[in-house]
Scaffold this motif. Structure first.
Motif, short mmCIF file in Angstrom:
data_model
loop_
_atom_site.label_atom_id
_atom_site.label_comp_id
_atom_site.label_asym_id
_atom_site.label_seq_id
_atom_site.Cartn_x
_atom_site.Cartn_y
_atom_site.Cartn_z
N VAL A 678 0.85 -1.18 0.00
CA VAL A 678 0.00 0.00 0.00
C VAL A 678 0.89 1.23 0.00
O VAL A 678 1.83 1.34 0.79
N ALA A 679 0.59 2.18 -0.87
CA ALA A 679 1.39 3.39 -0.97
C ALA A 679 1.29 4.22 0.30
O ALA A 679 0.31 4.14 1.05
N VAL A 680 2.30 5.01 0.55
CA VAL A 680 2.35 5.84 1.75
C VAL A 680 1.40 7.04 1.60
O VAL A 680 1.35 7.68 0.55
N ALA A 681 0.64 7.31 2.65
CA ALA A 681 -0.18 8.52 2.72
C ALA A 681 0.71 9.62 3.28
O ALA A 681 0.66 9.97 4.46
N ALA A 682 1.56 10.15 2.43
CA ALA A 682 2.59 11.07 2.89
C ALA A 682 1.99 12.41 3.31
O ALA A 682 1.09 12.93 2.65
N PRO A 683 2.48 12.98 4.39
CA PRO A 683 2.06 14.34 4.76
C PRO A 683 2.56 15.34 3.72
O PRO A 683 3.51 15.07 2.98
N VAL A 684 1.90 16.49 3.68
CA VAL A 684 2.24 17.49 2.67
C VAL A 684 2.42 18.86 3.33
O VAL A 684 1.98 19.09 4.45
N ALA A 685 3.07 19.74 2.58
CA ALA A 685 3.23 21.13 2.99
C ALA A 685 3.11 21.99 1.75
O ALA A 685 3.25 21.50 0.61
N ARG A 854 3.79 19.91 -1.66
CA ARG A 854 4.92 18.99 -1.81
C ARG A 854 4.84 17.94 -0.70
O ARG A 854 4.38 18.23 0.41
N THR A 855 5.25 16.74 -1.01
CA THR A 855 5.23 15.69 0.00
C THR A 855 6.41 15.87 0.95
O THR A 855 7.48 16.32 0.57
N LEU A 856 6.17 15.51 2.21
CA LEU A 856 7.18 15.63 3.24
C LEU A 856 7.77 14.27 3.57
O LEU A 856 7.13 13.23 3.42
#
Length: 858
Positions: A678-685, A854-856
């Motif tokens: 499962v792909a990462v639910a990456a935090p964003v900024a 952008r992904t963090l």
């Protein structure tokens, strides 16, 4: 705009998510119980088959899971259509409803009566509600002559005695006859509304039962118990008076429990489940809630959440009632958890705002609050049956949020229902997972020299919040400790296994007993037994004495012996957090971040529902109280999911959480290795400054009334009541906003569309593709995959409240208020008149912006 990097990410997500779903669905398959249900009033029972089918189809299409039928008073001018309750004609309509609901995948509950509380024309004074009165120095029953409130035709009559099984059986006899040949599978369950048997302070059997229970005659204290205005108060010391009243209140509690139990047994014998609102009763609410299949609480009014953008106009709310209280909500959910009931329900959104001023955005935080307090079976309050030929706004109920097809935002209602269904699909799985059992001392509540009855309602809640148990409960919540209340009787159904408390429904690590004054001997002895078996028990302070007056010396001797024995087996701790820490009780980190949450246990791990009901965004790590090898992050708003970002710090699993005020997430933890498929639910900024969308907005009205106003254009967004002319001022419905704009320059991993101030919900399309429905705070959506280089077309269908259309009806003195009873009141129970309302802002107020993301890599 979708960059090559973003395209690769989305391709990876699609492929990996598909692989994961092949193994096990991330979201459980939605059932009818997962979906929210609604109370469905039948005014005058003036229903017909065609209109019933039409409305049931509308409810099913909107994503509801079922209805609870409650007949009430009717509409003026439709008297020829009224059906008397339980007649063959009425039963035929109920059967038609059941069959159509079954066809549509809906469930059906029904109130065991009409209006509230139980009663009817077949109840005579001997079986009716009584109040205590003093006559010749003796307490006697005096008829209250209370009639069923808001009764439907055929059910007008006296209210039944809620302490008499014989009276209840008389009440249920017509139901036995009516349902003798009724198909058993068309009605799921029976419902009893809150205890509103006003002035219920006597029953004929009370002196007999009192003597059997307590060993003395209640009549010797008659003059001290029933004091008429102007009479001298008998000289009786406060302690003795408190003890006598405690004994009396205990008997009332037992008699009402027997009454409730008879109704439960009767329902079960006919194949029905039982749902009950126990609050308001002069009894141990945990025992009442715990006895039924679905304990139900009630949310009345609104909470002043500090969420930015969540409006709460003082003119539209009730200011004279206590706010919805989480500590009281948890009484119902605790009973469900402790006693092993799968569902805990809530009558929800009653008087959320004044009529026609409730938006979907106002509903979500109220539901998030009670979902995090253990409710997992939402019932809206509610929906009114209207026949197909009733003019707008149709038939109405005076105390509800109008969850009905005539409301302007009905087409967006399904988005709220999908959200609730996703959350409840998680919260109805597995088992509750609280660490702490918190003893609720009913004996302390009823040991009071003031008044005669102790009615434990949801409006005046000092019976809980101002007691030591309430203060401990609030402190536990604030620190992130999970807990359920437990009653004396429920402790007797609890055993110890490997040092853990095992109730009929769950397992707990420790029992906390607040500083109680009175404790029954049987409870103290039970605590001795549990402690001897290895249970961890922490007292704030050991109890002082037994409750009540009967057999006092005998009980005090037994109490003293049990207390002496107990003192060597339990801890007494003024510093409760330290005592819990010493016993290995770890708080969840969400509370320290001002996030509401609930945790449930699954065979493979744990499920969390987390909501940000605060004023500040959370963007950072949160420590979990349960270890996890992997964590999935699920968004119930849109159904998306991914692997959460986690780490181990100071020996605990931590998860990275991003939640703006008003947002919520589900986290599912697993004991197994990380789910790398499962792909990462990456935090964003933000990857740069936000971009305001400007240009000419083309606005056309597409649905609503009384007529569609003419289209207009605007370079600057404002309420359509300001921009759209006179017809727009009285319009209730949907307008389409269309803007062409050039894609912003620069690269981003994703783009966030922020709609700004939305009045009140918005369905968004970008370049002809559905981008989602923005119906809750914050009104924003991820749209990166839909942006394209060059020219883009944004279309937003915005729906307003019906307030301006109602205002127009009252200004023109149109006769839309046609209900026969309490016709029609505002939120303060004064005659409803919207003619003086200011215009309610409507449409897209903006500003509308795009933010590059952008992904963090935390």
């Amino acid at each position: 705009m979708r960059t090559p990097r973003l395209a690769a990410v989305f391709a990876l997500c699609a492929g990996l998510a598909a692989a994961a779903s092949a193994a096990e669905p991330v979201w459980p398959e939605i059932t009818r119980e997962n979906k929210p249900w609604t109370r469905w009033w039948w005014p005058g029972s003036a229903v017909d088959a065609a209109s019933l089918t039409r409305q049931l189809e509308q409810l099913a299409a909107a994503g509801l899971g079922g209805v609870e039928i409650t007949p009430i008073y009717g509409a003026k001018g439709y008297e020829s259509r009224y059906l008397d309750f339980l007649t063959p004609q009425w039963m035929a309509m109920l059967e038609h409803t059941g069959r159509e609901a079954k066809r549509l995948g809906l469930g059906v509950d029904m109130a065991t009566g009409t209006g509230w509380p139980f009663g009817g024309p077949w109840i005579d004074e001997a079986h009716a509600l009584q109040r205590a009165a003093l006559k010749d120095g003796v307490i006697v029953g005096e008829p209250t002559k209370m009639m069923v409130k808001r009764a439907a035709p055929g059910n007008e009559g006296l209210v039944v005695d809620p302490y008499s099984v014989a009276a209840l059986e008389r009440y249920l006899a017509p139901f036995d006859r009516a349902f003798e040949k009724f198909p058993r599978d068309l009605v799921r369950g029976q419902f009893h509304d809150s205890f509103e048997y006003f002035n219920a302070s006597w029953t004929a059997r009370l002196p007999e039962v009192f003597r059997q229970r307590h060993g003395y005659d209640i009549q010797q204290y008659a003059a001290a118990l029933v004091v008429r205005r102007g009479d001298p108060v008998p000289a009786l010391d406060p302690d003795t008076l408190s003890r006598v009243k405690s004994d009396l209140r205990e008997v009332f509690a037992e008699l009402h429990y027997d009454y409730l139990k008879r109704w439960i047994d009767w329902s079960h014998a006919k194949g029905w489940t039982v749902r009950n609102q126990s609050h308001g009763a002069p009894a141990n609410l945990l025992d009442l809630y715990g006895a039924v299949d679905i304990p139900e609480t009630e949310i009345f009014g609104s909470t002043p959440f500090p969420i930015p953008g969540l409006r709460r106009d003082p003119a539209d709310i009730r200011n004279d009632l206590d706010l919805p209280e989480p500590l009281v909500v948890r009484v119902a959910s605790s009973a469900a958890h402790v006693m092993g009931r799968k569902y805990a329900s809530s009558e929800s959104a009653t008087w959320l705002r004044d009529h026609w001023k409730e938006s979907l955005a106002f509903v979500k935080p109220e539901l998030d609050r009670i979902l995090s307090d253990g409710i997992n079976h939402i019932f809206y309050h509610g929906t009114v049956f209207s026949p197909s030929d009733a003019p707008w706004p149709g038939w109405l109920f005076y105390a509800s949020t109008q969850f009905q097809p005539n409301n302007t935002w009905w087409d967006d209602f399904s988005a709220l229902n999908r959200y609730v269904a996703r959350v409840q699909s998680i919260l109805q799985r597995g088992e509750p997972d609280s660490d702490v059992l918190l003893y609720w001392p009913f004996a302390d509540i009823i040991d009071d020299p003031n008044g005669l009855m102790k009615m434990l309602g949801v409006h005046d809640v000092k019976w809980l919040t101002e007691q030591p148990v309430g203060k401990i409960a609030r402190a536990l919540m604030a620190r992130g400790h999970t807990f359920d209340y437990v009653s004396d009787n429920q402790l007797h159904a609890t055993r110890v296994e490997a040092g853990a408390f095992v109730t009929p429904g769950s397992r707990y690590k420790v029992l906390v007993v607040p500083a109680v004054r009175r404790m029954p001997v049987a409870t103290l002895e039970r605590l001795n037994t549990l402690a001897a078996a290895g249970a961890k028990i922490v007292f704030e302070k050991l109890p002082d004495d037994v409750p009540g007056l009967g057999r006092l010396a005998e009980r005090r001797a037994a109490f003293s012996a049990a207390k002496t024995k107990l003192a060597g087996q339990v801890a007494v701790a003024a510093d409760l957090p330290a005592a819990l820490a010493e016993r290995g009780i770890v708080p969840e980190g969400f509370a320290a971040k001002d996030l509401a949450f609930i945790r449930r246990r699954q065979p493979a791990g744990h499920d969390y529902f987390v909501a940000n009901l605060s004023a500040a965004a959370h963007d950072g790590w949160v420590a979990l109280a349960r270890p996890a090898a992997s964590v999935l992050q699920l968004n119930p708003l849109d159904g998306t999911h991914g692997r959460a970002v986690t780490r181990t710090a100071t020996g605990r699993t931590e998860v990275y959480v991003q939640l703006a005020p008003g947002e919520s997430l589900v986290f599912r933890t697993y004991n197994a290795a990380p789910a790398t498929s499962v792909a990462v639910a990456a935090p964003v900024a933000a990857a740069g400054p936000l971009v305001a969308l400007s240009g000419t907005w083309n606005v056309s009205f597409v649905k609503g009334g009384p007529v569609l106003p003419p289209a207009f254009t605007a370079a600057t967004l404002a309420s359509w009541t300001e921009l759209g002319g006179d017809e727009a001022k009285r319009f209730g419905g949907t307008a389409r906003y269309r803007l062409e704009f050039d894609a912003p320059a620069g690269q981003a991993d994703d783009w966030r569309l922020d709609l700004g101030d939305v009045r009140e919900s918005a369905r968004v399309r970008l370049n002809g593709q559905d981008a989602g429905t923005a119906w809750s705070v914050p009104f924003r959506l991820r749209v990166g995959p839909l942006l394209k280089p060059g020219r883009n077309v944004l279309e937003i269908d915005v729906t307003n409240l019906a307030a301006n259309r109602i205002r127009d009806l009252d200004q023109r003195k149109e006769p839309w208020k046609i209900m026969r009873e309490i016709n029609f009141v505002n939120i303060n129970y004064k005659p409803f008149d919207a003619s003086g309302w200011p215009l309610t802002p409507s449409g897209l107020l903006g500003p509308v912006t795009l933010t590059p993301l952008r992904t963090l890599q935390p």
